[in-house]
Design a protein around this motif. Structure first.
Motif, PDB file in Angstrom:
ATOM      1  N   ILE A 138      50.480  34.246 -21.853  1.00 56.93           N
ATOM      2  CA  ILE A 138      50.148  33.425 -20.687  1.00 56.93           C
ATOM      3  C   ILE A 138      51.167  32.296 -20.554  1.00 56.93           C
ATOM      4  O   ILE A 138      51.407  31.545 -21.495  1.00 56.93           O
ATOM      5  CB  ILE A 138      48.727  32.836 -20.806  1.00 56.93           C
ATOM      6  CG1 ILE A 138      47.687  33.965 -20.844  1.00 56.93           C
ATOM      7  CG2 ILE A 138      48.426  31.908 -19.628  1.00 56.93           C
ATOM      8  CD1 ILE A 138      46.264  33.479 -21.039  1.00 56.93           C
ATOM      9  N   HIS A 139      51.785  32.214 -19.399  1.00 55.64           N
ATOM     10  CA  HIS A 139      52.659  31.099 -19.054  1.00 55.64           C
ATOM     11  C   HIS A 139      52.001  30.343 -17.907  1.00 55.64           C
ATOM     12  O   HIS A 139      50.949  30.754 -17.410  1.00 55.64           O
ATOM     13  CB  HIS A 139      54.038  31.601 -18.599  1.00 55.64           C
ATOM     14  CG  HIS A 139      54.754  32.432 -19.620  1.00 55.64           C
ATOM     15  ND1 HIS A 139      55.525  31.869 -20.604  1.00 55.64           N
ATOM     16  CD2 HIS A 139      54.792  33.778 -19.822  1.00 55.64           C
ATOM     17  CE1 HIS A 139      56.027  32.841 -21.362  1.00 55.64           C
ATOM     18  NE2 HIS A 139      55.594  33.998 -20.916  1.00 55.64           N
ATOM     19  N   SER A 140      52.628  29.272 -17.472  1.00 51.50           N
ATOM     20  CA  SER A 140      52.096  28.568 -16.316  1.00 51.50           C
ATOM     21  C   SER A 140      53.235  28.097 -15.433  1.00 51.50           C
ATOM     22  O   SER A 140      54.157  27.415 -15.883  1.00 51.50           O
ATOM     23  CB  SER A 140      51.236  27.378 -16.777  1.00 51.50           C
ATOM     24  OG  SER A 140      50.669  26.744 -15.651  1.00 51.50           O
ATOM     25  N   GLN A 173      58.727  23.844 -14.635  1.00 49.42           N
ATOM     26  CA  GLN A 173      58.564  23.886 -16.087  1.00 49.42           C
ATOM     27  C   GLN A 173      57.372  24.771 -16.415  1.00 49.42           C
ATOM     28  O   GLN A 173      56.328  24.655 -15.768  1.00 49.42           O
ATOM     29  CB  GLN A 173      58.323  22.455 -16.590  1.00 49.42           C
ATOM     30  CG  GLN A 173      57.817  22.327 -18.009  1.00 49.42           C
ATOM     31  CD  GLN A 173      58.920  22.549 -19.022  1.00 49.42           C
ATOM     32  OE1 GLN A 173      59.995  21.968 -18.919  1.00 49.42           O
ATOM     33  NE2 GLN A 173      58.662  23.406 -20.006  1.00 49.42           N
ATOM     34  N   CYS A 174      57.514  25.632 -17.413  1.00 53.83           N
ATOM     35  CA  CYS A 174      56.338  26.360 -17.889  1.00 53.83           C
ATOM     36  C   CYS A 174      55.369  25.327 -18.464  1.00 53.83           C
ATOM     37  O   CYS A 174      55.754  24.485 -19.260  1.00 53.83           O
ATOM     38  CB  CYS A 174      56.711  27.383 -18.955  1.00 53.83           C
ATOM     39  SG  CYS A 174      55.264  28.234 -19.622  1.00 53.83           S
ATOM     40  N   ALA A 175      54.109  25.377 -18.003  1.00 55.40           N
ATOM     41  CA  ALA A 175      53.155  24.332 -18.368  1.00 55.40           C
ATOM     42  C   ALA A 175      52.043  24.849 -19.283  1.00 55.40           C
ATOM     43  O   ALA A 175      50.985  24.254 -19.379  1.00 55.40           O
ATOM     44  CB  ALA A 175      52.560  23.712 -17.106  1.00 55.40           C
ATOM     45  N   GLU A 176      52.280  25.974 -19.925  1.00 56.31           N
ATOM     46  CA  GLU A 176      51.275  26.521 -20.855  1.00 56.31           C
ATOM     47  C   GLU A 176      52.031  26.898 -22.117  1.00 56.31           C
ATOM     48  O   GLU A 176      52.984  27.676 -22.046  1.00 56.31           O
ATOM     49  CB  GLU A 176      50.618  27.757 -20.228  1.00 56.31           C
ATOM     50  CG  GLU A 176      49.626  28.473 -21.115  1.00 56.31           C
ATOM     51  CD  GLU A 176      48.265  27.798 -21.139  1.00 56.31           C
ATOM     52  OE1 GLU A 176      47.854  27.272 -20.088  1.00 56.31           O
ATOM     53  OE2 GLU A 176      47.634  27.779 -22.205  1.00 56.31           O
ATOM     54  N   PHE A 177      51.598  26.349 -23.263  1.00 55.21           N
ATOM     55  CA  PHE A 177      52.333  26.639 -24.495  1.00 55.21           C
ATOM     56  C   PHE A 177      52.404  28.147 -24.725  1.00 55.21           C
ATOM     57  O   PHE A 177      51.377  28.820 -24.768  1.00 55.21           O
ATOM     58  CB  PHE A 177      51.662  25.955 -25.689  1.00 55.21           C
ATOM     59  CG  PHE A 177      52.402  26.220 -26.964  1.00 55.21           C
ATOM     60  CD1 PHE A 177      53.641  25.673 -27.176  1.00 55.21           C
ATOM     61  CD2 PHE A 177      51.864  27.061 -27.928  1.00 55.21           C
ATOM     62  CE1 PHE A 177      54.352  25.936 -28.343  1.00 55.21           C
ATOM     63  CE2 PHE A 177      52.552  27.333 -29.092  1.00 55.21           C
ATOM     64  CZ  PHE A 177      53.794  26.764 -29.296  1.00 55.21           C
ATOM     65  N   CYS A 178      53.631  28.656 -24.852  1.00 51.66           N
ATOM     66  CA  CYS A 178      53.802  30.116 -24.879  1.00 51.66           C
ATOM     67  C   CYS A 178      54.697  30.548 -26.030  1.00 51.66           C
ATOM     68  O   CYS A 178      55.271  31.620 -26.006  1.00 51.66           O
ATOM     69  CB  CYS A 178      54.373  30.583 -23.540  1.00 51.66           C
ATOM     70  SG  CYS A 178      55.929  29.787 -23.109  1.00 51.66           S
ATOM     71  N   GLY A 179      54.818  29.697 -27.051  1.00 52.17           N
ATOM     72  CA  GLY A 179      55.616  30.081 -28.207  1.00 52.17           C
ATOM     73  C   GLY A 179      56.749  29.101 -28.450  1.00 52.17           C
ATOM     74  O   GLY A 179      56.851  28.067 -27.803  1.00 52.17           O
ATOM     75  N   GLY A 181      59.887  28.864 -27.792  1.00 55.20           N
ATOM     76  CA  GLY A 181      60.847  28.441 -26.764  1.00 55.20           C
ATOM     77  C   GLY A 181      60.198  27.760 -25.573  1.00 55.20           C
ATOM     78  O   GLY A 181      60.870  27.501 -24.568  1.00 55.20           O
ATOM     79  N   HIS A 182      58.905  27.458 -25.673  1.00 55.54           N
ATOM     80  CA  HIS A 182      58.159  26.949 -24.516  1.00 55.54           C
ATOM     81  C   HIS A 182      58.805  25.737 -23.846  1.00 55.54           C
ATOM     82  O   HIS A 182      58.946  25.693 -22.625  1.00 55.54           O
ATOM     83  CB  HIS A 182      56.731  26.614 -24.949  1.00 55.54           C
ATOM     84  CG  HIS A 182      55.988  25.775 -23.973  1.00 55.54           C
ATOM     85  ND1 HIS A 182      55.593  26.249 -22.751  1.00 55.54           N
ATOM     86  CD2 HIS A 182      55.601  24.474 -24.019  1.00 55.54           C
ATOM     87  CE1 HIS A 182      54.970  25.282 -22.091  1.00 55.54           C
ATOM     88  NE2 HIS A 182      54.969  24.200 -22.833  1.00 55.54           N
ATOM     89  N   ALA A 183      59.200  24.758 -24.660  1.00 50.83           N
ATOM     90  CA  ALA A 183      59.709  23.504 -24.088  1.00 50.83           C
ATOM     91  C   ALA A 183      60.968  23.727 -23.259  1.00 50.83           C
ATOM     92  O   ALA A 183      61.286  22.941 -22.374  1.00 50.83           O
ATOM     93  CB  ALA A 183      59.989  22.489 -25.192  1.00 50.83           C
ATOM     94  N   HIS A 184      61.680  24.821 -23.553  1.00 51.01           N
ATOM     95  CA  HIS A 184      62.945  25.072 -22.845  1.00 51.01           C
ATOM     96  C   HIS A 184      62.775  26.063 -21.707  1.00 51.01           C
ATOM     97  O   HIS A 184      63.757  26.549 -21.150  1.00 51.01           O
ATOM     98  CB  HIS A 184      63.998  25.562 -23.833  1.00 51.01           C
ATOM     99  CG  HIS A 184      64.215  24.591 -24.957  1.00 51.01           C
ATOM    100  ND1 HIS A 184      64.845  23.386 -24.774  1.00 51.01           N
ATOM    101  CD2 HIS A 184      63.830  24.621 -26.254  1.00 51.01           C
ATOM    102  CE1 HIS A 184      64.863  22.724 -25.925  1.00 51.01           C
ATOM    103  NE2 HIS A 184      64.247  23.450 -26.827  1.00 51.01           N
ATOM    104  N   MET A 185      61.522  26.393 -21.400  1.00 56.04           N
ATOM    105  CA  MET A 185      61.279  27.368 -20.332  1.00 56.04           C
ATOM    106  C   MET A 185      61.277  26.640 -18.989  1.00 56.04           C
ATOM    107  O   MET A 185      60.252  26.381 -18.385  1.00 56.04           O
ATOM    108  CB  MET A 185      59.956  28.098 -20.583  1.00 56.04           C
ATOM    109  CG  MET A 185      59.783  29.333 -19.736  1.00 56.04           C
ATOM    110  SD  MET A 185      58.457  30.353 -20.352  1.00 56.04           S
ATOM    111  CE  MET A 185      58.130  31.331 -18.886  1.00 56.04           C
ATOM    112  N   VAL A 186      62.467  26.284 -18.573  1.00 58.22           N
ATOM    113  CA  VAL A 186      62.659  25.428 -17.404  1.00 58.22           C
ATOM    114  C   VAL A 186      63.277  26.256 -16.278  1.00 58.22           C
ATOM    115  O   VAL A 186      64.021  27.204 -16.530  1.00 58.22           O
ATOM    116  CB  VAL A 186      63.581  24.238 -17.763  1.00 58.22           C
ATOM    117  CG1 VAL A 186      63.878  23.390 -16.545  1.00 58.22           C
ATOM    118  CG2 VAL A 186      62.944  23.403 -18.856  1.00 58.22           C
TER     119      VAL A 186
HETATM  120 CU   LIG Z   1      56.019  29.925 -20.886  1.00 57.48          CU
END
Ligand SMILES: [Cu+2]
Length: 208
Positions: A138-140, A173-179, A181-186
Motif C-alpha cells: 500500500i502506497h499513498s 510524496q508517497c504518504a504511506e510507509f511502504c518500506g 525507500g519510502h522517504a525517497h518516493m517523491v
Molecule cells: Cu510508497
C-alpha cells in the motif's frame, strides 16, 4: 498543504483552518475552566458534586462531541466533494494512472499510451482524475498543494481529482510507509499551460 494551488486543495485548507480555529477556542475554554476550578473555594453539599459531574459528562462528553463531529462532517463532506468524481457525475477530460511501486511512481497516460517515471504532467485549469493503483504494497498518492491524499492499494483502483490553477512544479510524496525507500518516493507534478500540455500529449501518442 496550507499553500493550496487548486480548488481541491483550497477546500482542504479551508477545513484545516476551521479546525485550527475551533481547536484554539476549545483550548482556551478548557484552560479557563481549569483555572476557575483550581481557584474555586466553593464547598459542595452532599449530592451536588455528583450532579455537577453528571452535567459535565453529558455536556462535555456527549453534546459537545456530537456537535463538533456533526459540524466537521458537514464541512468535511463539502471539501470531499471536490476530491472525487461522484457516481453519475462528469468524468474529468483527462485520466492519469498513478501506479505505486517500491519505491517509485509510474505515471501512465492511457489516452496517449505513454508513461513517465516519478513525474506527472497536467494541464493548468483543467480537472484531472488520477486513478491510483499499486503493484506491491500500500502506497499513498499525495500532492499537498493540489488536492487530497489517496491510498494506492494492490488490487484496487481509487480516484482522486486534482487541479492546478497556475503553471508550476508541485511536489508529490508517497504518504504511506511502504518500506525502506519510502522517504525517497517523491514525484514531481508539472502543471503546464493547456496548449503546451496538448502539444506534449500529441508528441507522446505513438511514441515508444
Ligand atoms: Cu510508497
Amino acid at each position: 498543504m496550507l499553500d493550496p494551488a487548486g480548488p481541491s486543495a483550497h477546500a482542504i485548507a479551508l477545513v484545516w483552518w476551521w479546525m485550527f480555529g475551533v481547536f484554539c477556542v476549545v483550548l482556551v475554554g478548557v484552560t479557563v475552566a481549569w483555572l476557575l476550578a483550581m481557584r474555586s473555594r466553593r464547598s459542595w453539599a452532599p449530592g451536588d458534586a455528583e450532579r455537577a459531574g453528571r452535567r459535565w459528562i453529558v455536556g462535555g462528553g456527549i453534546v459537545l462531541p456530537s456537535v463538533a463531529v456533526a459540524a466537521l462532517l458537514i464541512f468535511g463532506s463539502s471539501a470531499g466533494l471536490h476530491q472525487l468524481p461522484l457516481p453519475g457525475g462528469q468524468a474529468a477530460s483527462l485520466r492519469i494512472d498513478a501506479i505505486g511501486h517500491q519505491w517509485w511512481w509510474e505515471i501512465h497516460y492511457p489516452d496517449a499510451g505513454t508513461s513517465l517515471r516519478n513525474e506527472m504532467r497536467i494541464p493548468v485549469g483543467r480537472p484531472v482524475d488520477v486513478h491510483t493503483q499499486s503493484r506491491d504494497v500500500i502506497h499513498s498518492f499525495w500532492v499537498p498543494r493540489l488536492g487530497g491524499k489517496l491510498d494506492a492499494i494492490p488490487g484496487r483502483t481509487l480516484v482522486v481529482r486534482l487541479q492546478a490553477d497556475a503553471p508550476g512544479v508541485y511536489r508529490g510524496q508517497c504518504a504511506e510507509f511502504c518500506g525502506l525507500g519510502h522517504a525517497h518516493m517523491v514525484m514531481t507534478v508539472r502543471a503546464m499551460p493547456a496548449d503546451d500540455f496538448d502539444a506534449w500529449m500529441r508528441t507522446q501518442k505513438g511514441a515508444p
